[in-house]
Structures are given as structure tokens and as C-alpha cells.
Design a protein around this motif. Structure first.
Motif, mmCIF file in Angstrom:
data_model
loop_
_atom_site.group_PDB
_atom_site.id
_atom_site.type_symbol
_atom_site.label_atom_id
_atom_site.label_comp_id
_atom_site.label_asym_id
_atom_site.label_seq_id
_atom_site.Cartn_x
_atom_site.Cartn_y
_atom_site.Cartn_z
ATOM 1 N N ALA A 1 30.781 32.909 25.626
ATOM 2 C CA ALA A 1 30.326 32.639 26.986
ATOM 3 C C ALA A 1 28.853 32.959 27.135
ATOM 4 O O ALA A 1 28.109 32.228 27.764
ATOM 5 N N GLN A 2 28.422 34.055 26.580
ATOM 6 C CA GLN A 2 27.009 34.405 26.655
ATOM 7 C C GLN A 2 26.182 33.374 25.913
ATOM 8 O O GLN A 2 25.127 32.977 26.371
ATOM 9 N N THR A 3 26.652 32.932 24.779
ATOM 10 C CA THR A 3 25.910 31.948 24.004
ATOM 11 C C THR A 3 25.771 30.652 24.784
ATOM 12 O O THR A 3 24.708 30.046 24.796
ATOM 13 N N VAL A 4 26.831 30.221 25.437
ATOM 14 C CA VAL A 4 26.773 29.001 26.244
ATOM 15 C C VAL A 4 25.769 29.169 27.375
ATOM 16 O O VAL A 4 24.946 28.292 27.620
ATOM 17 N N GLU A 5 25.803 30.310 28.040
ATOM 18 C CA GLU A 5 24.853 30.554 29.122
ATOM 19 C C GLU A 5 23.422 30.565 28.601
ATOM 20 O O GLU A 5 22.516 30.037 29.247
ATOM 21 N N GLU A 6 23.215 31.172 27.443
ATOM 22 C CA GLU A 6 21.870 31.210 26.867
ATOM 23 C C GLU A 6 21.393 29.809 26.520
ATOM 24 O O GLU A 6 20.236 29.467 26.768
ATOM 25 N N LEU A 7 22.286 28.983 25.963
ATOM 26 C CA LEU A 7 21.904 27.620 25.627
ATOM 27 C C LEU A 7 21.602 26.802 26.882
ATOM 28 O O LEU A 7 20.665 26.002 26.886
ATOM 29 N N GLU A 8 22.382 27.001 27.930
ATOM 30 C CA GLU A 8 22.093 26.304 29.187
ATOM 31 C C GLU A 8 20.719 26.691 29.709
ATOM 32 O O GLU A 8 19.970 25.837 30.195
ATOM 33 N N GLN A 9 20.387 27.965 29.615
ATOM 34 C CA GLN A 9 19.073 28.437 30.071
ATOM 35 C C GLN A 9 17.956 27.835 29.214
ATOM 36 O O GLN A 9 16.917 27.416 29.734
ATOM 37 N N ALA B 1 18.067 24.996 27.582
ATOM 38 C CA ALA B 1 17.956 23.576 27.917
ATOM 39 C C ALA B 1 17.186 23.390 29.219
ATOM 40 O O ALA B 1 16.307 22.525 29.317
ATOM 41 N N SER B 2 17.495 24.200 30.211
ATOM 42 C CA SER B 2 16.787 24.105 31.494
ATOM 43 C C SER B 2 15.307 24.428 31.333
ATOM 44 O O SER B 2 14.440 23.759 31.913
ATOM 45 N N SER B 3 15.014 25.441 30.537
ATOM 46 C CA SER B 3 13.610 25.810 30.293
ATOM 47 C C SER B 3 12.869 24.694 29.582
ATOM 48 O O SER B 3 11.710 24.403 29.903
ATOM 49 N N ALA B 4 13.522 24.061 28.629
ATOM 50 C CA ALA B 4 12.899 22.950 27.915
ATOM 51 C C ALA B 4 12.603 21.797 28.872
ATOM 52 O O ALA B 4 11.546 21.159 28.781
ATOM 53 N N GLU B 5 13.521 21.549 29.802
ATOM 54 C CA GLU B 5 13.294 20.491 30.789
ATOM 55 C C GLU B 5 12.112 20.822 31.693
ATOM 56 O O GLU B 5 11.315 19.946 32.036
ATOM 57 N N GLU B 6 11.993 22.084 32.072
ATOM 58 C CA GLU B 6 10.906 22.493 32.970
ATOM 59 C C GLU B 6 9.530 22.245 32.362
ATOM 60 O O GLU B 6 8.581 21.929 33.076
ATOM 61 N N VAL B 7 9.423 22.393 31.039
ATOM 62 C CA VAL B 7 8.127 22.165 30.382
ATOM 63 C C VAL B 7 8.035 20.750 29.806
ATOM 64 O O VAL B 7 7.191 20.452 28.983
ATOM 65 N N LYS B 8 8.946 19.884 30.291
ATOM 66 C CA LYS B 8 8.961 18.465 29.919
ATOM 67 C C LYS B 8 9.206 18.231 28.426
ATOM 68 O O LYS B 8 8.761 17.243 27.863
ATOM 69 N N ASN C 1 18.858 17.719 22.961
ATOM 70 C CA ASN C 1 19.556 18.240 21.779
ATOM 71 C C ASN C 1 20.437 19.437 22.131
ATOM 72 O O ASN C 1 21.568 19.550 21.641
ATOM 73 N N ILE C 2 19.930 20.305 22.971
ATOM 74 C CA ILE C 2 20.710 21.485 23.374
ATOM 75 C C ILE C 2 21.908 21.053 24.199
ATOM 76 O O ILE C 2 23.033 21.528 23.964
ATOM 77 N N TRP C 3 21.703 20.142 25.160
ATOM 78 C CA TRP C 3 22.827 19.678 25.982
ATOM 79 C C TRP C 3 23.883 19.010 25.113
ATOM 80 O O TRP C 3 25.084 19.212 25.316
ATOM 81 N N ARG C 4 23.455 18.217 24.129
ATOM 82 C CA ARG C 4 24.418 17.571 23.221
ATOM 83 C C ARG C 4 25.240 18.600 22.452
ATOM 84 O O ARG C 4 26.443 18.436 22.276
ATOM 85 N N SER C 5 24.576 19.660 21.989
ATOM 86 C CA SER C 5 25.301 20.681 21.237
ATOM 87 C C SER C 5 26.328 21.386 22.136
ATOM 88 O O SER C 5 27.430 21.727 21.680
ATOM 89 N N LEU C 6 25.988 21.579 23.401
ATOM 90 C CA LEU C 6 26.944 22.174 24.332
ATOM 91 C C LEU C 6 28.140 21.255 24.568
ATOM 92 O O LEU C 6 29.288 21.708 24.625
ATOM 93 N N ILE C 7 27.892 19.971 24.694
ATOM 94 C CA ILE C 7 28.974 19.004 24.904
ATOM 95 C C ILE C 7 29.882 18.964 23.677
ATOM 96 O O ILE C 7 31.106 18.927 23.802
ATOM 97 N N GLN C 8 29.303 18.999 22.490
ATOM 98 C CA GLN C 8 30.118 18.969 21.280
ATOM 99 C C GLN C 8 30.962 20.223 21.142
ATOM 100 O O GLN C 8 32.048 20.170 20.581
#
Length: 61
Positions: A24-32, A34-41, A48-55
Motif C-alpha cells: 500500500a505504501q509503495t502504491v501511494e509512493e508511486l501515485e505521488q 506520477a503526480s509529481s512528474a505530471e506537475e513538471v510536465k 510509465n508510472i501510471w501504467r505500472s500501477l495499472i499492471q
């Protein structure tokens, strides 16, 4: 002396729950991340991070 009988039960329960908590912590960290990567465009990295979470869990995407 009675507390010694319950100790193995508590240890076993702790070991059984530990992997779920760390996942659960790992999923939360990956979500964070991914969001950070989006913020810096950095959309490629975010995708890639979102895909890994979906898989990881296709039923909970």
C-alpha cells in the motif's frame, strides 16, 4: 506465563499483515511520483508510472 502463549500469534499476525502494508505504501509512493512528474510536465515518466500501477492491479485501476 500466559503472555508467552499469545506472542507467537501476534508475531504471525504481524508478518501476515506486513506485506500488505508495504504494498500500500509503495502504491501511494508511486501515485505521488506520477503526480509529481505530471506537475513538471514529464508526461512520459508519469505515463510509465501510471501504467505500472495499472499492471499491478488491473481490477483497481
Amino acid at each position: 506465563m500466559g503472555s508467552w502463549k499469545i506472542l507467537p500469534l501476534l508475531l504471525g499476525l504481524g508478518l501476515a499483515l506486513a506485506p500488505q502494508i508495504s504494498v500500500a505504501q509503495t502504491v501511494e509512493e508511486l501515485e505521488q511520483q506520477a503526480s509529481s512528474a505530471e506537475e513538471v510536465k514529464n508526461y512520459e515518466e508519469a505515463a510509465n508510472i501510471w501504467r505500472s500501477l495499472i499492471q499491478r492491479d488491473r481490477n483497481n485501476s
